[in-house]
Scaffold this motif. Sequence first.
Motif, PDB file in Angstrom:
ATOM      1  N   ASP A   1      -2.134  11.284  -1.924  1.00 17.45           N
ATOM      2  CA  ASP A   1      -3.246  11.784  -2.737  1.00 17.45           C
ATOM      3  C   ASP A   1      -3.709  10.789  -3.786  1.00 17.45           C
ATOM      4  O   ASP A   1      -4.828  10.880  -4.287  1.00 17.45           O
ATOM      5  N   ALA A   2      -2.804   9.873  -4.175  1.00 11.26           N
ATOM      6  CA  ALA A   2      -3.173   8.859  -5.168  1.00 11.26           C
ATOM      7  C   ALA A   2      -3.005   7.488  -4.533  1.00 11.26           C
ATOM      8  O   ALA A   2      -2.409   6.585  -5.111  1.00 11.26           O
ATOM      9  N   ALA A   3      -3.539   7.319  -3.333  1.00 11.62           N
ATOM     10  CA  ALA A   3      -3.313   6.076  -2.582  1.00 11.62           C
ATOM     11  C   ALA A   3      -3.735   4.851  -3.380  1.00 11.62           C
ATOM     12  O   ALA A   3      -4.803   4.829  -3.992  1.00 11.62           O
ATOM     13  N   VAL A   4      -2.868   3.860  -3.376  1.00 11.25           N
ATOM     14  CA  VAL A   4      -3.057   2.664  -4.187  1.00 11.25           C
ATOM     15  C   VAL A   4      -2.561   1.463  -3.394  1.00 11.25           C
ATOM     16  O   VAL A   4      -1.580   1.572  -2.666  1.00 11.25           O
ATOM     17  N   THR A   5      -3.246   0.336  -3.546  1.00 16.43           N
ATOM     18  CA  THR A   5      -2.704  -0.925  -3.044  1.00 16.43           C
ATOM     19  C   THR A   5      -2.417  -1.832  -4.227  1.00 16.43           C
ATOM     20  O   THR A   5      -3.328  -2.172  -4.983  1.00 16.43           O
ATOM     21  N   PHE A   6      -1.158  -2.158  -4.400  1.00 15.60           N
ATOM     22  CA  PHE A   6      -0.756  -3.107  -5.438  1.00 15.60           C
ATOM     23  C   PHE A   6      -0.886  -4.505  -4.833  1.00 15.60           C
ATOM     24  O   PHE A   6      -0.356  -4.764  -3.759  1.00 15.60           O
ATOM     25  N   GLU A   7      -1.581  -5.390  -5.543  1.00 15.18           N
ATOM     26  CA  GLU A   7      -1.953  -6.662  -4.926  1.00 15.18           C
ATOM     27  C   GLU A   7      -1.053  -7.829  -5.282  1.00 15.18           C
ATOM     28  O   GLU A   7      -1.194  -8.905  -4.732  1.00 15.18           O
TER      29      GLU A   7
ATOM     30  N   ARG B   1       0.844  -1.186   0.000  1.00 18.59           N
ATOM     31  CA  ARG B   1       0.000   0.000   0.000  1.00 18.59           C
ATOM     32  C   ARG B   1       0.878   1.234   0.000  1.00 18.59           C
ATOM     33  O   ARG B   1       1.810   1.339   0.805  1.00 18.59           O
TER      34      ARG B   1
ATOM     35  N   ALA C   1       1.740   6.277 -11.242  1.00 19.05           N
ATOM     36  CA  ALA C   1       0.333   6.121 -10.860  1.00 19.05           C
ATOM     37  C   ALA C   1       0.133   6.370  -9.370  1.00 19.05           C
ATOM     38  O   ALA C   1      -0.877   6.955  -8.970  1.00 19.05           O
ATOM     39  N   CYS C   2       1.059   5.952  -8.544  1.00 17.47           N
ATOM     40  CA  CYS C   2       0.861   6.102  -7.088  1.00 17.47           C
ATOM     41  C   CYS C   2       1.574   7.338  -6.550  1.00 17.47           C
ATOM     42  O   CYS C   2       1.567   7.567  -5.338  1.00 17.47           O
ATOM     43  N   GLY C   3       2.167   8.146  -7.420  1.00 15.55           N
ATOM     44  CA  GLY C   3       2.858   9.344  -6.953  1.00 15.55           C
ATOM     45  C   GLY C   3       4.018   8.986  -6.028  1.00 15.55           C
ATOM     46  O   GLY C   3       4.213   9.603  -4.981  1.00 15.55           O
TER      47      GLY C   3
END
Lengths: 221, 221
Positions: free
Chosen positions: B179-185, B175, B208-210
Amino acid sequence: MATGTVPSRSQVEGIVRQVVSARLHGTRPGPPALAVHASARHMHVSREDLDRLFGPGYELTVDRPLHQPGNFAAKETVTLIGPRSRLISNLRILGPLRSRTQIELAFTDAVSLGYDDVPIRLSGNLDGTPGALVMGPKGVVELQEGVIRAAMHAHMSPSEASHYGVKQGDLMRLRVGGDAAVTFERVHVRIGEESRLDVHMDTDEANACGLAQAREFALFK
Amino acid sequence: MATGTVPSRSQVEGIVRQVVSARLHGTRPGPPALAVHASARHMHVSREDLDRLFGPGYELTVDRPLHQPGNFAAKETVTLIGPRSRLISNLRILGPLRSRTQIELAFTDAVSLGYDDVPIRLSGNLDGTPGALVMGPKGVVELQEGVIRAAMHAHMSPSEASHYGVKQGDLMRLRVGGDAAVTFERVHVRIGEESRLDVHMDTDEANACGLAQAREFALFK
């Protein structure tokens, strides 16, 4: 609930609520069809700036309609010049006209143009964002601000918002399955009377999750 | 546990286990420090291909060491020519030499080179991947395969793997907040005796996730 214990009154009430709710909604239509689109870099333009770039009274030409009713990709493009005199040509204009000119870039675009930082913003929220020089066939506009990386957002109608139990400005999550499975955690809800359920991400986000190959999508709170 | 009910035997046992476990591990060091790096496009090269590109017996020159011990960015670069005669110049070589030449691109790079599809693969898993033409100062190599988009992966030592309770080839989640919070799975676990905890993503994923602005990272199962 722990095994072997008698359910409490509040647990029983919860179960009853769930069953009643399922019955009440038994005839309700299924979840709305979810579209996910990548937005390539583009510009929204004001009347005043279009006049300067393309000549007084110029009207945009529809190249193709977009998923959201009334929105379209125009045939017209401009040249964008960044802070270190690097440029992107053929930046597409999207219609209809807006009250303020706004340029939406992926972070990759911003880096290639020489921006140190482009903030992630919702459309229209432009105060304090970087500017750019824009060249059209009839003139040049020097934007003082208006360059953003668009925050990921989900357009939806009021009834679709009601289906998800969300309101304007809420954040939802979008899971994209596949070899590069990703859950995006900050999808801003944007409700419009005429809107159709549609998540917009930029090309960096689309490339990161392999959007073109992805087959599984889930939008949830 | 429902309010007002007495905990069951299994719940009591669970609580005791947690407390004992916390005491036993009280002197254990905290979680390992997590590094997250973006890998720009690059090439790993075999002895044979280096000979053809730079001349027989040529040795790579270290430009800067990388986070994983023994790995380095070389001063040497090549020109990569894709399927539609589009090219990327100054593709960096990473050392040390490998048994097979491998080119790692972000999806954005692959698109700009004219590839229709570049599969997401773990390093070294090259069968059936697209090829490319590679030009060096002394010659050209026509790769039949070897172009991949690297699957996101976490290098770690055996003791770090043990901390997380994972084994070689397991998938974890990363995770990235902000501002562009993302969880890569799908973060592939790669355990090496000499490895240091370090997640590698490509530039699309980083954009993509900054990643450059991100301050919160969590790696978990």
